[in-house]
Design a protein around this motif. Sequence first.
Motif, PDB file in Angstrom:
ATOM      1  N   SER A  17     -14.136  -3.086   2.128  1.00 26.34           N
ATOM      2  CA  SER A  17     -13.014  -3.739   1.460  1.00 26.34           C
ATOM      3  C   SER A  17     -12.753  -3.003   0.159  1.00 26.34           C
ATOM      4  O   SER A  17     -13.691  -2.588  -0.512  1.00 26.34           O
ATOM      5  N   TYR A  35     -14.430 -12.868  -5.336  1.00 27.21           N
ATOM      6  CA  TYR A  35     -13.203 -12.234  -4.854  1.00 27.21           C
ATOM      7  C   TYR A  35     -13.524 -11.279  -3.704  1.00 27.21           C
ATOM      8  O   TYR A  35     -12.866 -11.286  -2.670  1.00 27.21           O
ATOM      9  N   TRP A  36     -14.559 -10.478  -3.896  1.00 28.04           N
ATOM     10  CA  TRP A  36     -14.940  -9.492  -2.890  1.00 28.04           C
ATOM     11  C   TRP A  36     -15.375 -10.170  -1.589  1.00 28.04           C
ATOM     12  O   TRP A  36     -14.975  -9.769  -0.500  1.00 28.04           O
ATOM     13  N   LYS A  39     -12.351 -11.629   0.092  1.00 27.96           N
ATOM     14  CA  LYS A  39     -11.544 -10.543   0.657  1.00 27.96           C
ATOM     15  C   LYS A  39     -12.189 -10.010   1.931  1.00 27.96           C
ATOM     16  O   LYS A  39     -11.520  -9.747   2.919  1.00 27.96           O
ATOM     17  N   GLY A  46      -5.603 -11.631   5.561  1.00 30.30           N
ATOM     18  CA  GLY A  46      -5.552 -12.072   4.177  1.00 30.30           C
ATOM     19  C   GLY A  46      -5.935 -13.521   3.935  1.00 30.30           C
ATOM     20  O   GLY A  46      -5.768 -14.037   2.847  1.00 30.30           O
ATOM     21  N   CYS A  48      -8.937 -16.433   3.957  1.00 29.42           N
ATOM     22  CA  CYS A  48     -10.385 -16.627   3.931  1.00 29.42           C
ATOM     23  C   CYS A  48     -10.726 -18.018   4.449  1.00 29.42           C
ATOM     24  O   CYS A  48     -10.340 -19.019   3.852  1.00 29.42           O
ATOM     25  N   ILE A  97      -5.705 -14.162  -0.042  1.00 30.28           N
ATOM     26  CA  ILE A  97      -5.833 -13.124  -1.052  1.00 30.28           C
ATOM     27  C   ILE A  97      -4.413 -12.689  -1.417  1.00 30.28           C
ATOM     28  O   ILE A  97      -3.625 -12.309  -0.553  1.00 30.28           O
TER      29      ILE A  97
END
Length: 108
Positions: A17, A35-36, A39, A46, A48, A97
């Motif tokens: 990513s 965030y990672w 993602k 997009g 989660c 995201i």
Amino acid sequence: MEEIEIIDESGDKKYFSQLPNYILNHSTAIDQSLYWQMKRYAGENGRCFATQETLIKKMGIGRKAYIKSLEYLLDKGWIKFVGMTDGKTRPIKTYAIVDIWKLNIDHY
């Protein structure tokens, strides 16, 4: 002119990513990690669908740190709540995201 269609069957997007520098330079290590992970779980669509418990376990943090970081990402507009998704045992809060590449490019 003939239109060319390129189909990427390499599957390499499954294995990494990309993180915008803007995220790295404007957040804490916990915010970056959340965030990672979001993602990474979101993949190409997009969205989660990972549960709070999954993300907390994956990051090795407590619930308070998770909630604080989630609120930070939402306040910054880097992710957004998009609704509930049916899970195996209960509905799961689902986040998208947000595309911030223009922000990243404009800043750098």
